[in-house]
Design a protein around this motif. Structure first.
Motif, mmCIF file in Angstrom:
data_model
loop_
_atom_site.group_PDB
_atom_site.id
_atom_site.type_symbol
_atom_site.label_atom_id
_atom_site.label_comp_id
_atom_site.label_asym_id
_atom_site.label_seq_id
_atom_site.Cartn_x
_atom_site.Cartn_y
_atom_site.Cartn_z
ATOM 1 N N ALA A 1 -11.920 0.036 -34.281
ATOM 2 C CA ALA A 1 -12.233 0.674 -32.995
ATOM 3 C C ALA A 1 -12.741 -0.383 -32.017
ATOM 4 N N GLY A 2 -13.570 -1.306 -32.526
ATOM 5 C CA GLY A 2 -14.093 -2.382 -31.691
ATOM 6 C C GLY A 2 -12.967 -3.234 -31.124
ATOM 7 N N MET A 3 -11.947 -3.449 -31.934
ATOM 8 C CA MET A 3 -10.837 -4.311 -31.478
ATOM 9 C C MET A 3 -10.165 -3.743 -30.230
ATOM 10 N N MET A 4 -10.134 -2.416 -30.137
ATOM 11 C CA MET A 4 -9.520 -1.805 -28.955
ATOM 12 C C MET A 4 -10.335 -2.098 -27.699
ATOM 13 N N GLN A 5 -11.611 -2.446 -27.894
ATOM 14 C CA GLN A 5 -12.456 -2.739 -26.733
ATOM 15 C C GLN A 5 -12.511 -4.234 -26.443
ATOM 16 N N GLY A 6 -11.698 -5.027 -27.159
ATOM 17 C CA GLY A 6 -11.709 -6.469 -26.969
ATOM 18 C C GLY A 6 -11.523 -6.817 -25.497
ATOM 19 N N ASP A 7 -12.432 -7.639 -24.986
ATOM 20 C CA ASP A 7 -12.333 -8.091 -23.597
ATOM 21 C C ASP A 7 -11.667 -9.462 -23.628
ATOM 22 N N GLU A 8 -10.460 -9.531 -23.099
ATOM 23 C CA GLU A 8 -9.684 -10.766 -23.212
ATOM 24 C C GLU A 8 -9.871 -11.690 -21.993
ATOM 25 N N SER B 1 -17.173 -9.669 -22.438
ATOM 26 C CA SER B 1 -18.230 -8.850 -23.049
ATOM 27 C C SER B 1 -18.163 -8.973 -24.574
ATOM 28 N N SER B 2 -16.951 -9.165 -25.123
ATOM 29 C CA SER B 2 -16.809 -9.315 -26.577
ATOM 30 C C SER B 2 -17.547 -10.564 -27.063
ATOM 31 N N TRP B 3 -17.528 -11.605 -26.241
ATOM 32 C CA TRP B 3 -18.258 -12.816 -26.605
ATOM 33 C C TRP B 3 -19.760 -12.520 -26.664
ATOM 34 N N HIS B 4 -20.259 -11.777 -25.684
ATOM 35 C CA HIS B 4 -21.697 -11.472 -25.687
ATOM 36 C C HIS B 4 -22.075 -10.686 -26.937
ATOM 37 N N LYS B 5 -21.203 -9.773 -27.340
ATOM 38 C CA LYS B 5 -21.487 -8.993 -28.562
ATOM 39 C C LYS B 5 -21.519 -9.909 -29.789
ATOM 40 N N MET B 6 -20.537 -10.808 -29.866
ATOM 41 C CA MET B 6 -20.492 -11.725 -31.015
ATOM 42 C C MET B 6 -21.715 -12.639 -30.997
ATOM 43 N N ALA C 1 -14.651 -7.764 -33.690
ATOM 44 C CA ALA C 1 -14.633 -7.470 -35.128
ATOM 45 C C ALA C 1 -15.692 -8.294 -35.868
ATOM 46 N N ILE C 2 -15.912 -9.530 -35.437
ATOM 47 C CA ILE C 2 -16.936 -10.370 -36.063
ATOM 48 C C ILE C 2 -18.327 -9.798 -35.783
ATOM 49 N N ALA C 3 -18.553 -9.391 -34.525
ATOM 50 C CA ALA C 3 -19.858 -8.840 -34.140
ATOM 51 C C ALA C 3 -20.219 -7.661 -35.048
ATOM 52 N N ILE C 4 -19.231 -6.823 -35.327
ATOM 53 C CA ILE C 4 -19.490 -5.631 -36.140
ATOM 54 C C ILE C 4 -19.567 -5.991 -37.631
ATOM 55 N N GLY C 5 -18.649 -6.843 -38.079
ATOM 56 C CA GLY C 5 -18.604 -7.225 -39.495
ATOM 57 C C GLY C 5 -19.891 -7.887 -39.962
ATOM 58 N N LEU C 6 -20.468 -8.716 -39.107
ATOM 59 C CA LEU C 6 -21.705 -9.414 -39.484
ATOM 60 C C LEU C 6 -22.859 -8.444 -39.708
ATOM 61 N N ILE D 1 -12.423 -29.332 -25.634
ATOM 62 C CA ILE D 1 -11.229 -30.176 -25.745
ATOM 63 C C ILE D 1 -10.229 -29.607 -26.747
ATOM 64 N N THR D 2 -10.725 -29.122 -27.888
ATOM 65 C CA THR D 2 -9.779 -28.772 -28.956
ATOM 66 C C THR D 2 -9.681 -27.287 -29.293
ATOM 67 N N GLU D 3 -10.739 -26.511 -29.056
ATOM 68 C CA GLU D 3 -10.696 -25.114 -29.489
ATOM 69 C C GLU D 3 -10.482 -24.137 -28.333
ATOM 70 N N GLY D 4 -11.188 -24.348 -27.259
ATOM 71 C CA GLY D 4 -11.098 -23.441 -26.118
ATOM 72 C C GLY D 4 -12.412 -23.398 -25.395
ATOM 73 N N PHE D 5 -12.456 -22.650 -24.303
ATOM 74 C CA PHE D 5 -13.679 -22.546 -23.508
ATOM 75 C C PHE D 5 -14.812 -21.985 -24.370
ATOM 76 N N ALA D 6 -16.044 -22.319 -23.957
ATOM 77 C CA ALA D 6 -17.216 -22.047 -24.805
ATOM 78 C C ALA D 6 -17.483 -20.560 -25.056
ATOM 79 N N THR D 7 -16.837 -19.663 -24.315
ATOM 80 C CA THR D 7 -17.075 -18.239 -24.583
ATOM 81 C C THR D 7 -15.923 -17.578 -25.352
ATOM 82 N N TYR D 8 -15.011 -18.389 -25.886
ATOM 83 C CA TYR D 8 -14.037 -17.797 -26.826
ATOM 84 C C TYR D 8 -13.618 -18.754 -27.941
ATOM 85 N N GLY D 9 -13.651 -20.059 -27.678
ATOM 86 C CA GLY D 9 -13.401 -21.052 -28.727
ATOM 87 C C GLY D 9 -12.251 -20.771 -29.684
ATOM 88 N N GLY D 10 -11.104 -20.388 -29.164
ATOM 89 C CA GLY D 10 -9.958 -20.189 -30.059
ATOM 90 C C GLY D 10 -9.833 -18.772 -30.598
#
Ligand SMILES: *Cc1c(COP(=O)(O)O)cnc(C)c1O
Length: 463
Positions: free
Chosen positions: A65-72, A78-83, A304-309, A287-296
């Protein structure tokens, strides 16, 4: 669930994934086509897949259910803030960087701190950890406790680090040359054995005394908390989350592969207390993964990580998780299957050298068991022995690994009790046929990491 012998899965099944059943005759053909290396098998030819517990977890309905709310959004999703909040709540480390999996975080942090002349010390470096450290030019030294050498006796915390050796090494190398001390919980390469809080605290005192970075490789921190609560008296009234929080509070930072105890299929992070170090790592991340609020990671992955943890610390889940692994191990032990004891958190390790003591090491008893498990029951496992770690001397003679193990890694929330009962029944057949089994010969192998792609010939077919 007090007062019941039967521990049930604390979930019910909403979505199912079919298992393709096969006959022994079919599996014989599949395995021949795979050159007796189950890494070459397509997953639909496997009945029970115990290859790894990494990235193979089943997500919950909440996570989906959380995945459907993923903010891309590229920045500030917002998904980054949750994680981030979820990780901060757990670790208390202020600076958090998302990565696409654990080894990406390792490359950033250990690549930055490493380099020629530097030393990293761990209870046991996981193989990607060691690879990233050595790639930087630094050295990685394992100092597991002495108790781990004894496979048969119960010792509650075989994952511990050897404290005497730690201090000796620091003095010998010079504290300024120690890039970091890394505590791996649970100790994956050491049989999934737990680390005690007492040990973690003592390491912290030593690291503070010599002003050395102390990091947690926390892939299975929830499973470790379970063992601490049930084996370390002072912690019996603490929650699993509180135990994990205390462990993190001792450290300067952590690295996690979210593919383990964050109950997701992909992801990871790096968390740090020190701002300068975090800033340096953030530059490398961008440089290698992505911007600091998504990192790849996608926004949905971060949800999903925010909830799984959080879910992973639920007492009913952890109790089911650890007791089901132990259930399998204890049943096999009672049947006379030689294995590493006590049973760790995420896997059961079979001692194939002892099980097939008639097969010489250069005919790979571990690989023979891997093949037998597949042929008999469609169970896919991995050899952790001389196929994985063996080397050759100048005359081309095999220098064997210290042990010939086969790992049965249990994916999280994926298999039910009847699957486990089935595995036990397969082992009954394995035990009956144990004296008839022959070893294997390697016919083709790559230079590095040969266990993934080596080809074999079955000696039974030849004689
Ligand atoms: C899996 C694992 C890693 C590496 O993580 P990946 O997500 O596979 O890159 C590092 N350390 C330990 C202890 C692990 O189990």
């Amino acid at each position: 669930m007090e007062n019941f012998k039967t521990i049930i899965e604390p979930f019910k099944i909403k979505m199912v994934e079919p298992i393709h059943l096969s006959t022994a005759e079919q599996r014989k053909e599949y395995l021949r086509e795979a050159h007796y290396n189950p890494f070459a098998l397509d997953s639909d030819k496997v009945i029970i897949d115990f290859l790894t517990d990494s990235g193979t977890s089943a997500m919950s309905s909440n996570q989906w259910a959380g995945m459907m709310q993923g903010d891309e959004s590229y920045a500030g999703a917002s998904s980054w803030h949750k994680m981030r909040n979820s990780i901060f709540d757990l670790t208390g480390h202020e600076f958090i960087l998302p990565t696409h999996q654990g080894r990406a975080a390792e490359r950033i942090l250990y690549g930055y701190l490493g380099g020629k002349g530097k030393t990293f010390i761990s209870n046991t470096h996981f193989d990607t950890t060691r690879a990233n450290i050595e790639f930087s030019g630094a050295e990685a030294i394992d100092i597991p406790c002495e108790e781990i050498k004894n496979n048969k006796h119960f010792y509650p915390f075989k994952g511990n680090m050897d404290l005497m050796k730690l201090e000796k090494l620091i003095i010998e190398k010079g504290p300024e040359n120690i890039a970091a001390v890394i505590l791996t919980v649970t100790n994956n390469s050491g049989g999934g054995q737990p680390v005690s809080m007492e040990n973690a605290k003592s390491i912290s005192i030593i690291c503070k005394k010599y002003k050395i970075n102390y990091f947690l490789d926390c892939c299975r921190v929830a499973e470790n908390s379970y063992f601490v609560r049930h084996r370390e008296k002072e912690y019996e009234h603490k929650t699993y989350l509180e135990i994990a929080q205390e462990l993190f509070s001792l450290t300067d930072g952590a690295i996690m592969s979210a593919k383990k105890d964050a109950l997701v299929n992909m992801g990871g992070f790096l968390s740090l207390k020190n701002k300068e170090l975090a800033d340096a790592c953030k530059n490398l991340l961008i440089i290698t993964e992505g911007f600091a609020t998504y990192g790849g990671l996608s926004g949905r992955d971060m949800e999903a990580i925010a909830i799984g943890l959080k879910e992973v610390f639920e007492p009913d889940y952890l109790h089911y998780r650890i007791t089901s692994t132990t259930f399998l191990g204890d049943k096999l032990k009672a049947m006379g299957v030689p294995l590493i004891y006590p049973i760790g958190g995420h896997a059961v390790y079979i001692d194939a050298k002892e099980l097939y003591n008639h097969i010489p090491i250069h005919e790979y008893p571990g690989q023979a068991l891997v093949c037998e498990l597949y042929l008999t029951g469609g169970i896919r496992t991995v050899e952790i022995g001389s196929v994985m770690f063996g080397k050759y001397d100048e005359d081309g003679k095999l220098i064997p690994a210290p042990m010939e193990l086969v790992r049965l890694a249990i994916p999280r929330r994926v298999y039910t009790q009847s699957h486990i009962e089935y595995v036990i029944e397969v082992f009954e057949k394995i035990m009956l046929n144990r004296h008839k089994v022959r070893g294997l010969k390697i016919t083709e192998e790559p230079k590095f990491l040969r266990h993934f792609t080596a080809k074999f010939e079955n000696l039974t077919d030849i004689f």
